[in-house]
Write an enzyme that holds these catalytic residues in place. Structure first.
Site, PDB file in Angstrom:
ATOM      1  NE  ARG A 175      47.798  41.695  32.707  1.00  0.00           N
ATOM      2  CZ  ARG A 175      48.694  41.932  33.674  1.00  0.00           C
ATOM      3  NH1 ARG A 175      49.406  40.965  34.344  1.00  0.00           N
ATOM      4  NH2 ARG A 175      48.809  43.168  33.927  1.00  0.00           N
ATOM      5  CE  LYS A 183      49.996  43.955  29.929  1.00  0.00           C
ATOM      6  NZ  LYS A 183      49.090  45.478  29.817  1.00  0.00           N
ATOM      7  CG  HIS A 192      40.701  42.667  30.151  1.00  0.00           C
ATOM      8  ND1 HIS A 192      41.707  42.027  30.700  1.00  0.00           N
ATOM      9  CD2 HIS A 192      40.840  43.802  30.654  1.00  0.00           C
ATOM     10  CE1 HIS A 192      42.557  43.019  30.935  1.00  0.00           C
ATOM     11  NE2 HIS A 192      41.912  44.036  31.085  1.00  0.00           N
ATOM     12  NE  ARG A 236      43.834  42.360  34.641  1.00  0.00           N
ATOM     13  CZ  ARG A 236      44.900  42.193  35.436  1.00  0.00           C
ATOM     14  NH1 ARG A 236      45.098  41.072  36.182  1.00  0.00           N
ATOM     15  NH2 ARG A 236      46.041  42.985  35.505  1.00  0.00           N
ATOM     16  CG  HIS A 251      47.078  46.926  37.948  1.00  0.00           C
ATOM     17  ND1 HIS A 251      45.756  47.214  38.392  1.00  0.00           N
ATOM     18  CD2 HIS A 251      46.766  46.244  36.744  1.00  0.00           C
ATOM     19  CE1 HIS A 251      44.824  46.797  37.696  1.00  0.00           C
ATOM     20  NE2 HIS A 251      45.438  46.186  36.678  1.00  0.00           N
ATOM     21  CE1 TYR A 265      39.176  46.611  37.105  1.00  0.00           C
ATOM     22  CE2 TYR A 265      41.300  47.254  37.674  1.00  0.00           C
ATOM     23  CZ  TYR A 265      40.317  46.829  36.847  1.00  0.00           C
ATOM     24  OH  TYR A 265      40.948  46.019  35.709  1.00  0.00           O
TER      25      TYR A 265
END
Length: 306
Positions: free
Chosen positions: A147, A171, A248, A251, A274, A283
């Site tokens: 990110r 995150k 993004h 990514r 994730h 994806y």
């Protein structure tokens, strides 16, 4: 917001117990401020709100034309807040327990083609300090799928050039180690020289935070998220892709291209950080579309009336 609303205690809990980022907490603060104001207009507070009050707020958000994703984010904040109030003993029941969050249509990430990605990267080919920095940043973004916040948060001791790895904090303050491919490694090496990062180093550092930064701006300070975002847009505009590209998208493109070339989905999940495999599975929709395109174009019995 009333002093007894419990909002500030909730936000402190998000930071200390759940490890949420300051930007997330600020978004929650704005969402809950609007919720508390709506409750006050109905003569209610978070401690006395009913299910009907929650539904009224939901309907109001939707009637104002707010995007479904924004409505869901706001109502997620409201629901989590009420769960906290119950756990903290500020109320006995949860008015959100039977309120369903609005559905958000799943959008397929808009990845660039490999040729388009090559065009952006190949266009940054100078040997001046800015070109060295920008090329390295773009190669690392695409090569690792990290990110933009993780990129600008990189410090020198996070990078091991000998092992070709970089450690990032994602995150929830979760750390992960990412491999640096050949192109990203070479671009970083070209940046970590006196003619690159060395030329952006100030005579006197403003702070240790700046001194340890991998990416510097022209003033010798740690490059901001906004600065990195602007750089990506600028470089994409140089090859006519500015309208389609954001950090993004790099990514998205990293994940999509890896899956196109046969990468295991769990390896991609680990790379991107994730928490759930379902997030990464978005994806695979892109790869399936490419598979069908290739099949329809190549197989003699795929399409009738050729």
């Amino acid at each position: 917001m009333s002093a007894g609303s419990g909002v500030e205690e909730f936000l402190d809990w998000l930071v200390l117990e759940r490890g949420r980022a300051p930007r997330t907490c600020e978004a929650y603060r704005r969402d809950l401020s609007g919720y508390c104001e709506a409750l006050a207009a109905r003569g209610r507070s978070p401690e006395t709100a009913s299910e009907e009050d929650v539904l009224a707020h939901l309907r109001n958000l939707q009637s104002r034309g707010m995007a479904p994703a924004s409505v869901k984010r706001t109502m997620t904040a409201v629901r989590t807040f009420h769960q906290f109030l119950v756990v903290d003993g500020l109320r006995d029941d949860d008015p959100c327990s039977h309120v369903e969050l609005p559905r958000v249509p799943t959008g397929v990430p808009k990845a660039l083609s490999e040729a388009e990605m090559d065009a952006i990267l190949d266009a940054v080919n100078g040997v001046d300090r800015v070109s060295r920095r920008d090329r390295a940043m773009l190669e690392v973004l695409y090569g690792t799928g990290m990110r933009i916040s993780e990129l600008v948060g990189m410090s020198l001791n996070d990078v091991d050039m000998g092992e070709s790895i970089v450690q990032v904090v994602g995150k929830g303050q979760k750390e992960r180690v990412l491999p640096l491919g050949r192109c990203a490694h070479e671009a970083l090496a070209a940046w970590f020289v006196p003619a690159g990062r060395g030329e952006m180093e100030p005579e006197r550092w403003a702070s240790r935070h700046d001194q340890e930064a991998v990416w510097l701006n022209q003033r010798g300070r740690r490059l901001s998220r906004q600065g990195a975002w602007g750089m990506v847009k600028k470089r994409a505009q140089q090859v006519g892709l500015g309208a389609r590209v954001s950090p993004h998208v790099f990514r998205h493109s990293c994940a999509t291209h890896m899956l196109d070339h046969g990468a295991d989905i769990r390896a991609v999940q680990e790379l991107l950080g994730h928490a759930s495999i379902s997030t990464t599975q978005v994806y695979t929709m892109v790869s399936k579309e490419k598979l069908w395109e290739a099949y329809r174009a190549a197989h003699p019995r795929a399409v009738l009336n050729r």
